[in-house]
Design an enzyme around this catalytic site. Sequence first.
Site, PDB file in Angstrom:
ATOM      1  CE1 TYR A  55       9.230 -16.132  13.850  1.00 20.78           C
ATOM      2  CE2 TYR A  55       7.987 -14.183  13.255  1.00 20.78           C
ATOM      3  CZ  TYR A  55       8.115 -15.553  13.281  1.00 20.78           C
ATOM      4  OH  TYR A  55       7.129 -16.341  12.735  1.00 20.78           O
ATOM      5  N   GLY A 200      16.279 -20.685  -0.299  1.00 19.95           N
ATOM      6  CA  GLY A 200      17.083 -21.841  -0.684  1.00 19.95           C
ATOM      7  C   GLY A 200      16.589 -22.483  -1.966  1.00 19.95           C
TER       8      GLY A 200
END
Length: 284
Positions: A55, A200
Amino acid sequence: MSDKTVTFNDKVMLPTIGQGTWYMGEKASQRRQEVDALRAGIERGLTLIDTAEMYAEGGAEEVVGEAMKGQRDKVFLVSKVYPWNAGGPKGIAACEASLRRLGTDHIDLYLLHWRGNHTLEETVGLMETLQQQGKIGRWGVSNLDYADMQALWQVPGGKACATNQVLYHLASRGIEYDVLPWCQEQQMPVMAYCPLAQAGRLRAGLLNHPVVNAIAQEYNATAAQVLLAWVISHRGVIAIPKASSIKHVEENADALDISLSAEALLKLDVALPAPKQKTALDIV
């Protein structure tokens, strides 16, 4: 605080909602907000924090390290190793780099991020070495499908695996066919990443789903809280949503107090049913 908890193999008991950190540490302008959000979560009892060397290439671990300052003992810390680092000296170096970024001398639970070229035997050997060195408490895996778990179980020491972290949400229920029931049989907690779906269209579709919203209205909750409550209604599952604002952390913590009725669970099951056959493990 809710009594909803998951127990790891050595009796460590944790709330069934933790804190994810994917996409944290990428923008310096958001660092203070991210640190404050993680601290707020710790205060609300969301003491499992999940991160990874992947990350932001370590940036998220630095954010977690800052958030834990002065309260490391309150946090059950989870990080993950790249598959190409998951064996031998590279693995020890990777773990030590994570420890430096996290500002701690040990990681409570260290996971293989996904299966790569290192054999499972090499990875188990690495994990055992790190345990012996006191760098990690327990180890587990991420993104391993049913067949991978069966292979791991044949490796000497493989049954010490403490968890499997996989993608799981109301619109991605493939693990219910085999991975989840098997883990439940082993009394091995499953960590659900992206429990609200990835950003999304799919996430928007879930948060705006008419059945989800009708149930949210019934429970005086948000759609996201209903989706989290659904994930943690499954035995042995801990959800790790990312929340980079205090408001979202508060919402996530409050979801622990929502217990969906059998009728609500049935409505969600009918609206977004689990597959009736084996499907490939969803990974993002």
